[in-house]
Design a protein around this motif. Structure first.
Motif, mmCIF file in Angstrom:
data_model
loop_
_atom_site.group_PDB
_atom_site.id
_atom_site.type_symbol
_atom_site.label_atom_id
_atom_site.label_comp_id
_atom_site.label_asym_id
_atom_site.label_seq_id
_atom_site.Cartn_x
_atom_site.Cartn_y
_atom_site.Cartn_z
ATOM 1 N N ARG A 1 0.826 -1.210 0.000
ATOM 2 C CA ARG A 1 0.000 0.000 0.000
ATOM 3 C C ARG A 1 0.864 1.265 0.000
ATOM 4 O O ARG A 1 0.529 2.256 -0.644
ATOM 5 C CB ARG A 1 -0.926 -0.028 1.216
ATOM 6 N N THR A 2 1.965 1.230 0.707
ATOM 7 C CA THR A 2 2.915 2.347 0.705
ATOM 8 C C THR A 2 4.305 1.803 0.974
ATOM 9 O O THR A 2 4.460 0.712 1.532
ATOM 10 C CB THR A 2 2.533 3.450 1.719
ATOM 11 N N GLY A 3 5.290 2.554 0.547
ATOM 12 C CA GLY A 3 6.665 2.121 0.720
ATOM 13 C C GLY A 3 7.610 3.306 0.724
ATOM 14 O O GLY A 3 7.202 4.462 0.878
ATOM 15 N N PHE A 4 8.862 3.022 0.539
ATOM 16 C CA PHE A 4 9.909 4.030 0.686
ATOM 17 C C PHE A 4 9.882 5.111 -0.383
ATOM 18 O O PHE A 4 10.152 6.276 -0.101
ATOM 19 C CB PHE A 4 11.269 3.340 0.768
ATOM 20 N N ALA A 5 9.541 4.756 -1.610
ATOM 21 C CA ALA A 5 9.533 5.743 -2.692
ATOM 22 C C ALA A 5 8.409 6.760 -2.533
ATOM 23 O O ALA A 5 8.371 7.756 -3.250
ATOM 24 C CB ALA A 5 9.447 5.050 -4.051
ATOM 25 N N ALA A 6 7.513 6.542 -1.574
ATOM 26 C CA ALA A 6 6.433 7.490 -1.318
ATOM 27 C C ALA A 6 6.800 8.494 -0.219
ATOM 28 O O ALA A 6 6.022 9.404 0.070
ATOM 29 C CB ALA A 6 5.164 6.738 -0.908
ATOM 30 N N LEU A 7 7.977 8.350 0.377
ATOM 31 C CA LEU A 7 8.376 9.248 1.459
ATOM 32 C C LEU A 7 8.765 10.620 0.937
ATOM 33 O O LEU A 7 9.527 10.733 -0.023
ATOM 34 C CB LEU A 7 9.573 8.673 2.217
ATOM 35 N N PRO A 8 8.286 11.676 1.588
ATOM 36 C CA PRO A 8 8.733 13.009 1.202
ATOM 37 C C PRO A 8 10.153 13.261 1.717
ATOM 38 O O PRO A 8 10.515 12.825 2.808
ATOM 39 C CB PRO A 8 7.727 13.932 1.900
ATOM 40 N N CYS A 9 10.931 13.917 0.910
ATOM 41 C CA CYS A 9 12.293 14.286 1.285
ATOM 42 C C CYS A 9 12.437 15.776 0.950
ATOM 43 O O CYS A 9 12.859 16.137 -0.139
ATOM 44 C CB CYS A 9 13.315 13.439 0.542
ATOM 45 N N ASP A 10 12.043 16.605 1.908
ATOM 46 C CA ASP A 10 12.047 18.046 1.698
ATOM 47 C C ASP A 10 13.411 18.627 2.059
ATOM 48 O O ASP A 10 13.969 18.313 3.115
ATOM 49 C CB ASP A 10 10.960 18.708 2.559
ATOM 50 N N ASP A 11 13.933 19.450 1.199
ATOM 51 C CA ASP A 11 15.224 20.102 1.435
ATOM 52 C C ASP A 11 16.306 19.084 1.787
ATOM 53 O O ASP A 11 17.167 19.333 2.616
ATOM 54 C CB ASP A 11 15.119 21.150 2.550
ATOM 55 N N GLY A 12 16.237 17.900 1.166
ATOM 56 C CA GLY A 12 17.244 16.874 1.385
ATOM 57 C C GLY A 12 17.121 16.130 2.695
ATOM 58 O O GLY A 12 18.038 15.411 3.093
ATOM 59 N N SER A 13 15.986 16.242 3.386
ATOM 60 C CA SER A 13 15.814 15.582 4.681
ATOM 61 C C SER A 13 14.474 14.857 4.757
ATOM 62 O O SER A 13 13.445 15.400 4.354
ATOM 63 C CB SER A 13 15.890 16.611 5.817
#
Length: 157
Positions: free
Chosen positions: A115-127
């Motif tokens: 349903r969700t995984g790592f490629a769905a994680l936001p990485c804002d300003d490199g974090s």
């Protein structure tokens, strides 16, 4: 579009392995983020079992269930207990007692999608924690839940 072996489409940073290694690197400098290290590793390897060792997947699956059932603090206590056992030279292997209440890894093979995984994680300003550590913890919990659900055969939708 590229697709990961877990069935996910590549995210803005690429496939899941890029996210995984970027998380591992970032958590080294952030003790609060590092608290989620065990669920990150377990979920990643259960979503990408060809990247891990089959003999550890059952324990990783049970650790995720423990985390979802009792929370990150309980998982950290179990992990600390294991480290202490190793320090004292206990040769009997991993203490499975805290994990016995949880279901073993299903033997039907890995799910095709989550349903969700790592490629769905936001990485804002490199974090990955730019939106706060609580948000990161919620997202890790959602990935852990999606991982356990998929292995139990619950729909990925």
């Amino acid at each position: 579009m590229d697709q990961c072996d877990c069935g996910a489409e590549a995210g803005p940073l690429g496939l899941c392995d890029y996210y995984y290694y970027a998380i591992l690197a970032e958590e080294q400098g952030d003790p609060e983020m590092y608290r989620w290290h065990a669920p990150v590793v377990c979920a990643y390897l259960l979503q990408h079992p060809s990247r891990g060792h089959a003999k550890y997947l059952d324990t990783q699956f049970r650790l995720l269930q423990l985390c979802l059932d009792q929370g990150i603090e309980a998982l950290l206590r179990v992990a600390s207990h294991q480290v202490a056992r190793n320090r004292h030279g206990v040769r009997s292997g991993y203490d499975m007692a805290p994990l016995e209440p949880y279901a073993p890894l299903p033997q039907e093979g890995p799910p095709e999608r989550f349903r969700t995984g790592f490629a769905a994680l936001p990485c804002d300003d490199g974090s990955f924690v730019a939106r706060g550590h609580e948000d990161y913890g919620r997202r890790m919990t959602a990935i852990a839940q999606a991982t356990v659900d998929a292995w139990f055969g619950r729909p990925a939708g």
